[in-house]
Design a protein around this motif. Structure first.
Motif, PDB file in Angstrom:
ATOM      1  N   LEU A   1       0.831  -1.204   0.000  1.00 28.59           N
ATOM      2  CA  LEU A   1       0.000   0.000   0.000  1.00 28.59           C
ATOM      3  C   LEU A   1       0.866   1.255   0.000  1.00 28.59           C
ATOM      4  CD1 LEU A   1      -2.824   1.184   0.059  1.00 28.59           C
ATOM      5  CD2 LEU A   1      -2.772   1.069   2.550  1.00 28.59           C
ATOM      6  N   THR A   2       1.942   1.237   0.786  1.00 26.47           N
ATOM      7  CA  THR A   2       2.869   2.374   0.794  1.00 26.47           C
ATOM      8  C   THR A   2       3.469   2.586  -0.585  1.00 26.47           C
ATOM      9  OG1 THR A   2       3.418   2.051   3.132  1.00 26.47           O
ATOM     10  CG2 THR A   2       4.991   3.293   1.797  1.00 26.47           C
ATOM     11  N   LEU A   3       3.901   1.495  -1.224  1.00 28.02           N
ATOM     12  CA  LEU A   3       4.491   1.603  -2.555  1.00 28.02           C
ATOM     13  C   LEU A   3       3.474   2.162  -3.552  1.00 28.02           C
ATOM     14  CD1 LEU A   3       6.922  -0.743  -4.321  1.00 28.02           C
ATOM     15  CD2 LEU A   3       4.835  -0.142  -5.520  1.00 28.02           C
ATOM     16  N   LEU A   4       2.227   1.682  -3.471  1.00 24.85           N
ATOM     17  CA  LEU A   4       1.190   2.134  -4.396  1.00 24.85           C
ATOM     18  C   LEU A   4       0.957   3.638  -4.277  1.00 24.85           C
ATOM     19  CD1 LEU A   4      -1.106   1.542  -6.411  1.00 24.85           C
ATOM     20  CD2 LEU A   4      -2.574   1.000  -4.453  1.00 24.85           C
ATOM     21  N   ILE A   5       1.008   4.152  -3.055  1.00 25.14           N
ATOM     22  CA  ILE A   5       0.754   5.573  -2.831  1.00 25.14           C
ATOM     23  C   ILE A   5       1.973   6.416  -3.198  1.00 25.14           C
ATOM     24  CG2 ILE A   5       0.290   7.312  -1.055  1.00 25.14           C
ATOM     25  CD1 ILE A   5      -1.367   5.150   0.396  1.00 25.14           C
ATOM     26  N   VAL A   6       3.162   5.900  -2.882  1.00 26.16           N
ATOM     27  CA  VAL A   6       4.387   6.683  -3.038  1.00 26.16           C
ATOM     28  C   VAL A   6       4.858   6.753  -4.485  1.00 26.16           C
ATOM     29  CG1 VAL A   6       6.873   6.692  -2.530  1.00 26.16           C
ATOM     30  CG2 VAL A   6       5.201   6.375  -0.681  1.00 26.16           C
TER      31      VAL A   6
ATOM     32  N   ILE B   1       8.718  10.180   7.056  1.00 20.77           N
ATOM     33  CA  ILE B   1       8.704  11.153   8.160  1.00 20.77           C
ATOM     34  C   ILE B   1       7.315  11.226   8.796  1.00 20.77           C
ATOM     35  CG2 ILE B   1       8.924  13.605   8.720  1.00 20.77           C
ATOM     36  CD1 ILE B   1      11.031  13.765   6.456  1.00 20.77           C
ATOM     37  N   GLY B   2       6.285  11.331   7.951  1.00 19.56           N
ATOM     38  CA  GLY B   2       4.924  11.426   8.479  1.00 19.56           C
ATOM     39  C   GLY B   2       4.489  10.184   9.222  1.00 19.56           C
ATOM     40  N   THR B   3       4.886   9.003   8.714  1.00 20.57           N
ATOM     41  CA  THR B   3       4.483   7.746   9.348  1.00 20.57           C
ATOM     42  C   THR B   3       5.134   7.575  10.710  1.00 20.57           C
ATOM     43  OG1 THR B   3       4.115   6.666   7.226  1.00 20.57           O
ATOM     44  CG2 THR B   3       4.478   5.235   9.119  1.00 20.57           C
TER      45      THR B   3
ATOM     46  N   SER C   1       7.003  -1.777   7.665  1.00 22.99           N
ATOM     47  CA  SER C   1       6.366  -1.951   6.355  1.00 22.99           C
ATOM     48  C   SER C   1       6.426  -0.662   5.541  1.00 22.99           C
ATOM     49  CB  SER C   1       4.906  -2.388   6.536  1.00 22.99           C
ATOM     50  OG  SER C   1       4.835  -3.650   7.165  1.00 22.99           O
ATOM     51  N   THR C   2       6.220   0.478   6.203  1.00 19.22           N
ATOM     52  CA  THR C   2       6.298   1.761   5.511  1.00 19.22           C
ATOM     53  C   THR C   2       7.707   2.015   4.995  1.00 19.22           C
ATOM     54  OG1 THR C   2       4.509   2.686   6.849  1.00 19.22           O
ATOM     55  CG2 THR C   2       5.988   4.253   5.770  1.00 19.22           C
TER      56      THR C   2
ATOM     57  N   SER D   1       8.447   2.320   1.027  1.00 16.01           N
ATOM     58  CA  SER D   1       9.024   3.543   0.474  1.00 16.01           C
ATOM     59  C   SER D   1      10.355   3.249  -0.211  1.00 16.01           C
ATOM     60  CB  SER D   1       9.227   4.583   1.583  1.00 16.01           C
ATOM     61  OG  SER D   1       7.995   4.967   2.150  1.00 16.01           O
ATOM     62  N   ALA D   2      11.189   2.412   0.437  1.00 20.91           N
ATOM     63  CA  ALA D   2      12.481   2.066  -0.155  1.00 20.91           C
ATOM     64  C   ALA D   2      12.300   1.317  -1.475  1.00 20.91           C
ATOM     65  CB  ALA D   2      13.298   1.218   0.832  1.00 20.91           C
ATOM     66  N   LEU D   3      11.338   0.396  -1.504  1.00 23.75           N
ATOM     67  CA  LEU D   3      11.073  -0.345  -2.741  1.00 23.75           C
ATOM     68  C   LEU D   3      10.594   0.587  -3.856  1.00 23.75           C
ATOM     69  CD1 LEU D   3       9.338  -3.677  -1.618  1.00 23.75           C
ATOM     70  CD2 LEU D   3      11.499  -3.431  -2.854  1.00 23.75           C
ATOM     71  N   ALA D   4       9.723   1.533  -3.503  1.00 21.42           N
ATOM     72  CA  ALA D   4       9.213   2.475  -4.506  1.00 21.42           C
ATOM     73  C   ALA D   4      10.362   3.261  -5.129  1.00 21.42           C
ATOM     74  CB  ALA D   4       8.200   3.428  -3.871  1.00 21.42           C
ATOM     75  N   ILE D   5      11.277   3.750  -4.288  1.00 23.65           N
ATOM     76  CA  ILE D   5      12.419   4.519  -4.795  1.00 23.65           C
ATOM     77  C   ILE D   5      13.334   3.632  -5.625  1.00 23.65           C
ATOM     78  CG2 ILE D   5      14.473   5.819  -4.102  1.00 23.65           C
ATOM     79  CD1 ILE D   5      12.868   6.703  -1.596  1.00 23.65           C
TER      80      ILE D   5
END
Length: 727
Positions: free
Chosen positions: A437-442, A459-461, A532-533, A537-541
């Motif tokens: 879900l984090t990846l989908l949003i990011v 940071i927000g999480t 998980s966040t 996020s790391a996977l998205a980047i």
């Protein structure tokens, strides 16, 4: 001297942005919290109710600025999609392979519809969200239908909120879109005042260009909204035509500001600006206040606001007269005299556009209220119109109208989500669906945007986990957590639109409180959420960097050429318009819009470069300088267009034809990346004595010379390292 918007303008800002956002936030609060409060009273609290609440929440987040019937139709489509995704997820959740394959398909779908419209990403995230909820909660087909029933309850509640809220809508979208253009004009003026008339203010080309491009974006959004209404002939009433004319005046007013901006560029470092700084400041402040008042009256539609707008325009007229009288008494060089004459002409032109708007508003205030079709009143006919096959077909076309970049992005999202689900399922991470879900949003179409959003989400999480965890430890009852959730969900909806980092903070707090409500909260679970966040996020980047990344330096040459093409087309249309060679009904105004849109895309490209790795920021300053020259060329052509409209004879036609012949060659050589370009012949065409016959001809000569100057500057920015460089 610090320019401060007038007090009433702060009210219009609240009405224009805060009020619609606040009303949307209130709808989100109702959507999320009513199921959590009402359902338990009759059914007792169960985990199913959370699904109903999130179903209503996701549908209410749709950010569609249009008629209620269409928004309800869009919500209905999303409800069907999330229902299907959730049921499929629950039925294949026990299989790692099927879960991964399903996530890949849904990921590709979510990415494809992201650019469908402003609300496409919300639908994509909603479908992905419920699929992930489904595979995290595997069940039999019969049990999945029970969960689906609650999703339908939530969807019906979300649609009911929209249905019931239409009488309380603050203002219609058409009028708001026009008021927004005037508001953006005022913002642009504010920045011009700060940049040129406040000595302590450092020049910031990025900021001033951003404000300039925002005007074009506001105009384009308004045009798109009006075009929707144009599909039906019965809406072509008097009031509708009047609003189009008011929008045109706002657009021309913005063009007039650009002419003023350009002349201030000429004298920015000269004594004449310092000597007249006070009167210039007062004149531009009066202009800005008049523009702000027009935004107010267009938005509020009240007679007293119209009166105040007239007063402000009169004050601006007086200030302009004082400035003109003051400048006539000073000894000025010929160059400065021409620049200031053009500046005064620009001010007078802006006054005429404002007076035209006042005239049109006077007419509209005399219309009967029953004629205001733009109120988007909900009716049976409107609702049926939204269900017509052509509307559905148009939606389908929009979804599948993709280019190669969009398709690569879709594959990237699908692969990233599939990998995320594999990690979640294979390693059996508790609530590991947050990775996907984090990846989908990011993950965004561009690497720089993905990296920025990824860090903001981390940071927000983390901050939200700490605050939410502290709330979870409070010794309070279930009802108190519901009250807390009401306030938190309001801030979620408000800040996700206005400040993503703060929005993520409240989203995380909301999730922690939701876990507590459903008796699933624990510190272990919370820290798994943090992990998980971080992983998501790391996977998205990483995936944005590794799989078919779209680097701005690769896109820049094509966008630069398009900007060249549109500026050349704009210049050609202006000359043809003067020579009366354009087809009947065709003007240079549309070509100006296309030119400014191309410049905006080029500017956005360079902005995104700053978010990319250093290795991909080579010669970014040179790229930025090229953007600036293209934008100034567009401004000069606009100034030329206004000047040629004042010429009452065709004496300049032969000279302009010679100039255009040479200038086209220069533009084409720029687009072909040639290093050697001859400007001599183009300059010679401007030495014709006809330009010295009167002041208007002199101003036109200056505009033509400025275009050549910017093209010469672009030539100086050429680099041997640039792709396609020819010597």
């Amino acid at each position: 001297m610090r320019f401060q918007p007038i007090k009433q303008f702060n009210i219009i800002l609240q009405q224009e942005y805060l009020e619609p956002t606040i009303s949307r936030s209130i709808r989100v609060v109702l959507a999320l919290n009513v199921p959590l409060i009402i359902f338990p009273l009759f059914l007792g609290f169960s985990y199913h109710i959370v699904w109903a609440a999130f179903g209503a929440y996701m549908l209410t987040l749709i950010d569609y600025h249009g008629s209620h019937y269409r928004k309800m139709l869009i919500q209905g489509v999303e409800a069907i999609l999330i229902l299907i995704a959730a049921i499929i997820g629950m039925n294949i959740g026990n299989s790692v392979t099927l879960s991964v394959i399903g996530m890949f398909v849904i990921g590709v779908f979510a990415a494809l519809i992201r650019n469908w419209s402003d609300y496409g990403s919300t639908i994509g995230v909603g479908v992905g969200f419920f699929y992930l909820f489904g595979i995290s909660n595997p069940n039999s087909f019969g049990e999945s239908l029970i969960y689906g029933k609650y999703i339908i309850y939530g969807a019906l509640w979300a649609i009911a909120i929209i249905f019931l809220s239409f009488p309380f809508s603050a203002s219609n979208p058409l009028r708001r879109s026009v008021a927004t253009i005037w508001k953006k004009n005022t913002d642009y003026l504010d920045v011009i005042i700060q940049q040129f008339l406040e000595t302590e203010q450092k020049p910031d080309f990025l900021e001033i260009t951003s404000k300039e491009t925002e005007i074009r974006q506001a105009i384009d959004k308004s045009i798109e909204l009006f075009n929707r209404r144009k599909e039906n002939a019965r809406f072509k009433a008097e009031h509708y035509d009047q609003m189009i004319e008011i929008r045109k005046s706002a657009a021309f007013f913005g063009a007039g500001i650009k002419v003023i901006h350009e002349e201030l560029e000429v004298i920015k470092n000269e004594p004449v600006l310092i000597q007249n700084q006070s009167i210039l400041y007062k004149t531009l402040s009066a202009l800005s206040q008049a523009s702000a008042r027009l935004s107010i009256v267009i938005f509020t539609f009240r007679g007293e606001d119209l009166t105040m707008a007239k007063v402000r325009i009169k004050r601006f007229e007086i200030a302009t007269g004082i400035l003109k009288e003051n400048l006539e008494k000073q000894e000025l060089s010929e160059e400065h005299k021409l620049a200031l004459d053009q500046f005064i002409t620009g001010l007078i032109q802006c006054k005429l556009y404002m007076e035209n708007t006042i005239h049109l508003m006077n007419q509209k205030l005399n219309f009967k209220h029953s004629n205001y079709f733009e109120n988007y009143k909900l009716s049976f006919n409107h609702f049926i119109a939204g269900l017509q096959p052509r509307v559905v077909l148009q939606i389908v076309r929009e979804i599948f109208n993709i280019d190669s970049q969009q398709f690569r992005y879709s594959l990237r999202v699908g692969l990233g989500l599939a990998l995320s689900v594999f990690i979640f399922k294979f390693f059996r991470i508790d609530h590991g669906h947050w990775i996907a879900l984090t990846l989908l949003i990011v993950i965004q179409p561009y690497y720089g945007a993905t990296r920025k959003k990824g860090f903001e989400r981390i940071i927000g999480t983390v901050a939200g986990i700490v605050i939410g965890g502290a709330i979870m430890l409070l010794p309070i009852k279930h009802e108190a957590f519901v009250v807390i959730l009401i306030f938190i969900s309001f801030f979620v909806a408000y800040y996700l639109r206005n400040n993503y980092k703060i929005g993520v903070l409240f989203v995380t707090i909301m999730m922690v409180v939701m876990m507590q409500l459903s008796k699933q909260g624990s510190w272990d679970l919370i820290w798994w959420r943090v992990l998980s966040t971080l992983i998501g996020s790391a996977l998205a980047i990483l995936i944005s960097f590794a799989f078919w990344p779209i680097w701005e330096k690769q896109r820049f040459p094509a966008l630069l050429n398009k900007s060249f093409n549109q500026n050349l087309f704009f210049l050609n249309q202006v000359v043809l318009s003067y020579e009366k060679k354009l087809p009947v009904g065709v003007t240079w105004h549309k070509s100006r819009r296309l030119s400014e849109a191309a410049n905006s895309n080029l500017f956005a490209c360079v902005q995104r470069m700053y978010e990319e790795p250093q290795t991909h920021q080579q010669e970014i300053d040179i790229h930025f300088a090229k953007v600036g020259s293209n934008i100034r060329i567009s401004r000069e052509i606009t100034s030329l267009a206004f000047g040629l409209e004042k010429v009452t004879n065709d004496k300049l036609a032969p000279i302009l034809d010679e100039y255009m012949e040479e200038i086209q060659t220069i533009f084409y050589k720029h687009m072909q990346r040639e290093s050697e370009i001859d400007f001599k012949k183009a300059r010679q065409t401007l030495q014709n004595p006809i330009f010295q016959q009167n002041q208007l001809h002199q101003l036109i000569q200056i505009d033509l010379e400025k275009i050549l100057f910017e093209l010469k500057a672009l030539q100086a920015f050429r680099s041997k390292n640039e792709p396609g460089f020819k010597k």
